[in-house]
Write a protein that holds these residues in place. Structure first.
Motif, PDB file in Angstrom:
ATOM      1  N   PRO A  73       0.814  -1.220   0.000  1.00 37.35           N
ATOM      2  CA  PRO A  73       0.000   0.000   0.000  1.00 37.35           C
ATOM      3  C   PRO A  73       0.848   1.270   0.000  1.00 37.35           C
ATOM      4  CG  PRO A  73      -0.828  -1.588   1.594  1.00 37.35           C
ATOM      5  CD  PRO A  73       0.500  -2.115   1.133  1.00 37.35           C
ATOM      6  N   PHE A  74       0.537   2.182  -0.914  1.00 36.55           N
ATOM      7  CA  PHE A  74       1.114   3.521  -0.954  1.00 36.55           C
ATOM      8  C   PHE A  74      -0.038   4.511  -0.932  1.00 36.55           C
ATOM      9  CE2 PHE A  74       4.362   1.020  -3.185  1.00 36.55           C
ATOM     10  CZ  PHE A  74       5.542   1.480  -2.607  1.00 36.55           C
ATOM     11  N   SER A  75       0.197   5.679  -0.363  1.00 30.40           N
ATOM     12  CA  SER A  75      -0.850   6.695  -0.404  1.00 30.40           C
ATOM     13  C   SER A  75      -0.905   7.299  -1.800  1.00 30.40           C
ATOM     14  CB  SER A  75      -0.573   7.792   0.624  1.00 30.40           C
ATOM     15  OG  SER A  75       0.486   8.634   0.196  1.00 30.40           O
ATOM     16  N   LEU A  76      -2.103   7.627  -2.252  1.00 26.13           N
ATOM     17  CA  LEU A  76      -2.272   8.228  -3.570  1.00 26.13           C
ATOM     18  C   LEU A  76      -1.522   9.555  -3.648  1.00 26.13           C
ATOM     19  CD1 LEU A  76      -3.620   8.060  -6.341  1.00 26.13           C
ATOM     20  CD2 LEU A  76      -5.613   9.216  -5.357  1.00 26.13           C
ATOM     21  N   ASP A  77      -1.519  10.306  -2.557  1.00 28.85           N
ATOM     22  CA  ASP A  77      -0.813  11.587  -2.546  1.00 28.85           C
ATOM     23  C   ASP A  77       0.681  11.383  -2.776  1.00 28.85           C
ATOM     24  OD1 ASP A  77      -3.166  12.914  -2.106  1.00 28.85           O
ATOM     25  OD2 ASP A  77      -2.840  13.205   0.055  1.00 28.85           O
ATOM     26  N   TRP A  78       1.261  10.361  -2.134  1.00 32.53           N
ATOM     27  CA  TRP A  78       2.701  10.105  -2.299  1.00 32.53           C
ATOM     28  C   TRP A  78       3.020   9.704  -3.732  1.00 32.53           C
ATOM     29  CZ3 TRP A  78       5.897   6.071  -3.721  1.00 32.53           C
ATOM     30  CH2 TRP A  78       7.266   6.239  -3.438  1.00 32.53           C
ATOM     31  N   LEU A  79       2.199   8.812  -4.302  1.00 32.06           N
ATOM     32  CA  LEU A  79       2.424   8.381  -5.675  1.00 32.06           C
ATOM     33  C   LEU A  79       2.299   9.559  -6.639  1.00 32.06           C
ATOM     34  CD1 LEU A  79       0.403   5.032  -5.754  1.00 32.06           C
ATOM     35  CD2 LEU A  79       2.884   5.280  -5.730  1.00 32.06           C
ATOM     36  N   ALA A  80       1.271  10.397  -6.445  1.00 30.00           N
ATOM     37  CA  ALA A  80       1.088  11.552  -7.310  1.00 30.00           C
ATOM     38  C   ALA A  80       2.267  12.501  -7.212  1.00 30.00           C
ATOM     39  CB  ALA A  80      -0.214  12.276  -6.931  1.00 30.00           C
ATOM     40  N   ASP A  81       2.802  12.655  -6.014  1.00 28.06           N
ATOM     41  CA  ASP A  81       3.950  13.544  -5.822  1.00 28.06           C
ATOM     42  C   ASP A  81       5.172  13.034  -6.588  1.00 28.06           C
ATOM     43  OD1 ASP A  81       5.127  15.871  -4.359  1.00 28.06           O
ATOM     44  OD2 ASP A  81       6.425  14.297  -3.545  1.00 28.06           O
ATOM     45  N   GLN A  82       5.349  11.716  -6.656  1.00 24.98           N
ATOM     46  CA  GLN A  82       6.485  11.146  -7.390  1.00 24.98           C
ATOM     47  C   GLN A  82       6.385  11.450  -8.883  1.00 24.98           C
ATOM     48  OE1 GLN A  82       8.927   9.857  -5.344  1.00 24.98           O
ATOM     49  NE2 GLN A  82       7.369  10.629  -3.930  1.00 24.98           N
ATOM     50  N   ALA A  83       5.154  11.608  -9.381  1.00 20.60           N
ATOM     51  CA  ALA A  83       4.941  11.915 -10.796  1.00 20.60           C
ATOM     52  C   ALA A  83       4.762  13.406 -11.042  1.00 20.60           C
ATOM     53  CB  ALA A  83       3.707  11.166 -11.311  1.00 20.60           C
ATOM     54  N   ASN A  84       4.887  14.201  -9.966  1.00 22.54           N
ATOM     55  CA  ASN A  84       4.737  15.662 -10.054  1.00 22.54           C
ATOM     56  C   ASN A  84       3.358  16.041 -10.593  1.00 22.54           C
ATOM     57  OD1 ASN A  84       5.721  18.282  -9.619  1.00 22.54           O
ATOM     58  ND2 ASN A  84       6.431  18.485 -11.741  1.00 22.54           N
ATOM     59  N   LEU A  85       2.344  15.346 -10.085  1.00 25.55           N
ATOM     60  CA  LEU A  85       0.976  15.592 -10.501  1.00 25.55           C
ATOM     61  C   LEU A  85       0.080  15.721  -9.272  1.00 25.55           C
ATOM     62  CD1 LEU A  85       0.650  12.856 -13.285  1.00 25.55           C
ATOM     63  CD2 LEU A  85       0.862  15.319 -13.679  1.00 25.55           C
ATOM     64  N   SER A  86      -1.078  16.308  -9.447  1.00 28.14           N
ATOM     65  CA  SER A  86      -2.067  16.295  -8.377  1.00 28.14           C
ATOM     66  C   SER A  86      -2.657  14.893  -8.301  1.00 28.14           C
ATOM     67  CB  SER A  86      -3.177  17.306  -8.669  1.00 28.14           C
ATOM     68  OG  SER A  86      -3.989  16.855  -9.748  1.00 28.14           O
ATOM     69  N   PRO A  87      -3.230  14.505  -7.159  1.00 29.34           N
ATOM     70  CA  PRO A  87      -3.831  13.165  -7.066  1.00 29.34           C
ATOM     71  C   PRO A  87      -4.853  12.882  -8.156  1.00 29.34           C
ATOM     72  CG  PRO A  87      -3.613  14.114  -4.883  1.00 29.34           C
ATOM     73  CD  PRO A  87      -3.240  15.202  -5.855  1.00 29.34           C
ATOM     74  N   ARG A  88      -5.691  13.883  -8.492  1.00 28.43           N
ATOM     75  CA  ARG A  88      -6.700  13.660  -9.532  1.00 28.43           C
ATOM     76  C   ARG A  88      -6.041  13.465 -10.897  1.00 28.43           C
ATOM     77  NH1 ARG A  88     -11.792  17.616  -9.900  1.00 28.43           N
ATOM     78  NH2 ARG A  88     -12.114  16.578  -7.884  1.00 28.43           N
ATOM     79  N   GLN A  89      -5.039  14.290 -11.215  1.00 25.17           N
ATOM     80  CA  GLN A  89      -4.328  14.136 -12.485  1.00 25.17           C
ATOM     81  C   GLN A  89      -3.613  12.790 -12.550  1.00 25.17           C
ATOM     82  OE1 GLN A  89      -1.864  17.670 -12.092  1.00 25.17           O
ATOM     83  NE2 GLN A  89      -2.917  18.652 -13.828  1.00 25.17           N
ATOM     84  N   PHE A  90      -3.006  12.413 -11.430  1.00 25.44           N
ATOM     85  CA  PHE A  90      -2.258  11.156 -11.398  1.00 25.44           C
ATOM     86  C   PHE A  90      -3.181   9.969 -11.674  1.00 25.44           C
ATOM     87  CE2 PHE A  90      -0.963   7.385  -9.014  1.00 25.44           C
ATOM     88  CZ  PHE A  90       0.281   7.153  -9.578  1.00 25.44           C
ATOM     89  N   GLU A  91      -4.314   9.931 -11.006  1.00 22.43           N
ATOM     90  CA  GLU A  91      -5.217   8.793 -11.189  1.00 22.43           C
ATOM     91  C   GLU A  91      -5.743   8.742 -12.620  1.00 22.43           C
ATOM     92  OE1 GLU A  91      -8.199   6.211  -8.502  1.00 22.43           O
ATOM     93  OE2 GLU A  91      -7.885   8.318  -7.962  1.00 22.43           O
ATOM     94  N   ARG A  92      -6.049   9.898 -13.205  1.00 19.53           N
ATOM     95  CA  ARG A  92      -6.545   9.931 -14.585  1.00 19.53           C
ATOM     96  C   ARG A  92      -5.482   9.434 -15.563  1.00 19.53           C
ATOM     97  NH1 ARG A  92      -5.814  13.392 -18.521  1.00 19.53           N
ATOM     98  NH2 ARG A  92      -4.916  14.969 -17.128  1.00 19.53           N
ATOM     99  N   LYS A  93      -4.247   9.909 -15.400  1.00 18.81           N
ATOM    100  CA  LYS A  93      -3.197   9.509 -16.327  1.00 18.81           C
ATOM    101  C   LYS A  93      -2.775   8.060 -16.088  1.00 18.81           C
ATOM    102  CE  LYS A  93      -0.158  12.088 -18.144  1.00 18.81           C
ATOM    103  NZ  LYS A  93      -0.819  12.307 -19.457  1.00 18.81           N
ATOM    104  N   PHE A  94      -2.827   7.590 -14.861  1.00 13.47           N
ATOM    105  CA  PHE A  94      -2.507   6.196 -14.579  1.00 13.47           C
ATOM    106  C   PHE A  94      -3.495   5.279 -15.300  1.00 13.47           C
ATOM    107  CE2 PHE A  94      -1.915   2.256 -12.344  1.00 13.47           C
ATOM    108  CZ  PHE A  94      -0.610   2.275 -11.873  1.00 13.47           C
ATOM    109  N   ASN A  95      -4.767   5.615 -15.217  1.00  8.01           N
ATOM    110  CA  ASN A  95      -5.788   4.849 -15.931  1.00  8.01           C
ATOM    111  C   ASN A  95      -5.538   4.868 -17.435  1.00  8.01           C
ATOM    112  OD1 ASN A  95      -8.408   3.735 -14.459  1.00  8.01           O
ATOM    113  ND2 ASN A  95      -7.671   5.481 -13.270  1.00  8.01           N
TER     114      ASN A  95
END
Length: 274
Positions: A177-199
Motif C-alpha cells: 500500500p502507498f498513499s495516492l498523494d505520495w504516488l502523485a507527488d512522485q509523478a509531479n501531478l495532483s492526485p486527480r491528475q495522477f489517477e486519470r493519467k494512470f488509468n
C-alpha cells in the motif's frame, strides 16, 4: 516440450518485460481448461499453432481468440483451452507497464479486459511475423523475428515515457500500500491528475493495480512454498488476515485460495513437468 522465458535485447527492455515461448504436444481432451487468474500483464501473443478459446466464468461465455492477439489489462479470471490440436506453439511478448500505450497510443482503458485481434489495433505486419514464426527453424530464430518486429514498432512509438510508467513498475514488483498523494507527488501531478493519467497509460487505477499485483505474487509464493499455511502467507504479503486474502481470491480467481491451487496444479506445463 518447452516453457521458456527470454529477456529482450537491451534496446527493448524499457518496453518489453520478457518473451514467453510455450510449445506443448498433447491431446486437448487430456487437460481441463487452464485457469488464468487476474495478473498484471499486457501482451502481444502469437498463437503459431493451436486454436485457443477463452471462457469467462462470470458470463459463462466461451469465445475464440485471434491467432495474433493483443491482451489488455486483465481484471477478472478467464480460463483458456487449446482445442483440436496436439501441437501447441505460442510466443508471447509481455510489455512493461505503460509500454503498450506508448507503442499504440490508445488509452489503456479502451483495451482493459479485452483480447483483441492484434491486426486491427497494430497492423497487417503481424501476419507476416506469424508466418515467419511458423517457418522458423528453432526457438532462437523465433525470438529474433519477434525482436525485429518490436524494434520496428519502437521506432514508431506514439507516446513518450512518463514517470507513471516507472511507478507502474514499482507497484508491479513491490505491490504494497502507498498513499495516492505520495504516488502523485512522485509523478509531479495532483492526485486527480495522477489517477486519470494512470488509468490512461495502464488501463486501471493504481489501487486496483497494486491489489492485483499483490494477489498474483501471493499465488506464486504459495506455489513455491506449499507447506506454509494461508494465514502465514497472507500476513507475509500485507493482508490483515485470511478473510481479506480470501476476498481478493473471490474477486480475482472466483474460488477459494485452496481450490485455486488445486486447479493450478492441473496446468499443462505442470503436468508435463515443465
Amino acid at each position: 516440450m518447452t516453457f521458456r522465458e527470454v529477456r529482450p535485447c537491451l534496446a527493448l527492455q524499457p518496453y518489453v518485460r520478457n518473451y514467453l515461448l510455450v510449445n506443448l504436444f498433447y491431446h486437448p481432451a487430456d487437460f481441463p481448461k487452464t485457469p488464468y487468474p487476474t495478473r498484471i500483464e499486457q501482451a502481444l501473443v502469437f498463437f503459431v499453432r493451436g486454436l485457443i478459446t477463452s471462457y469467462d466464468p462470470l458470463t459463462g461465455r466461451t469465445v475464440p481468440i485471434a491467432q495474433n492477439a493483443l491482451f489488455g489489462q486483465q481484471v477478472s479470471r478467464l480460463d483458456f483451452q487449446c482445442v483440436a490440436q496436439t501441437d501447441f506453439l505460442m510466443v508471447q511478448v509481455i510489455f512493461q507497464p505503460g509500454a503498450l500505450f506508448r507503442l499504440v497510443g490508445i488509452p489503456g482503458t479502451a483495451l482493459t479486459g479485452q483480447f483483441c485481434d492484434g491486426e486491427s489495433v497494430l497492423n497487417s505486419e503481424l501476419q507476416t511475423v506469424h508466418d515467419q514464426l511458423a517457418n522458423a527453424k528453432d526457438e532462437t530464430e523465433m525470438i529474433e523475428r519477434v525482436e525485429q518486429y518490436m524494434v520496428s514498432k519502437l521506432k514508431k512509438a506514439r507516446r513518450d515515457a512518463h514517470p507513471i510508467d516507472r511507478i507502474g513498475e514499482l507497484l508491479l514488483h513491490h505491490p504494497v500500500p502507498f498513499s495516492l498523494d505520495w504516488l502523485a507527488d512522485q509523478a509531479n501531478l495532483s492526485p486527480r491528475q495522477f489517477e486519470r493519467k494512470f488509468n490512461e497509460r495502464i488501463g486501471i487505477g493504481p489501487k486496483l493495480y497494486s491489489r492485483i499485483g499483490r494477489f498474483f505474487q501471493t499465488i506464486n509464493y504459495k506455489e513455491r512454498h506449499p507447506d506454509q499455511d494461508w494465514l502465514t502467507v497472507a500476513v507475509k504479503f500485507g493482508y490483515t488476515d485470511y478473510y481479506h486474502l480470501a476476498k481478493d481470491f473471490k474477486q480475482f480467481a472466483h474460488v477459494t485460495p485452496s481450490l485455486l491451487m488445486q486447479e493450478y496444479a492441473q496446468r499443462p506445463e505442470i503436468i508435463v513437468n515443465l
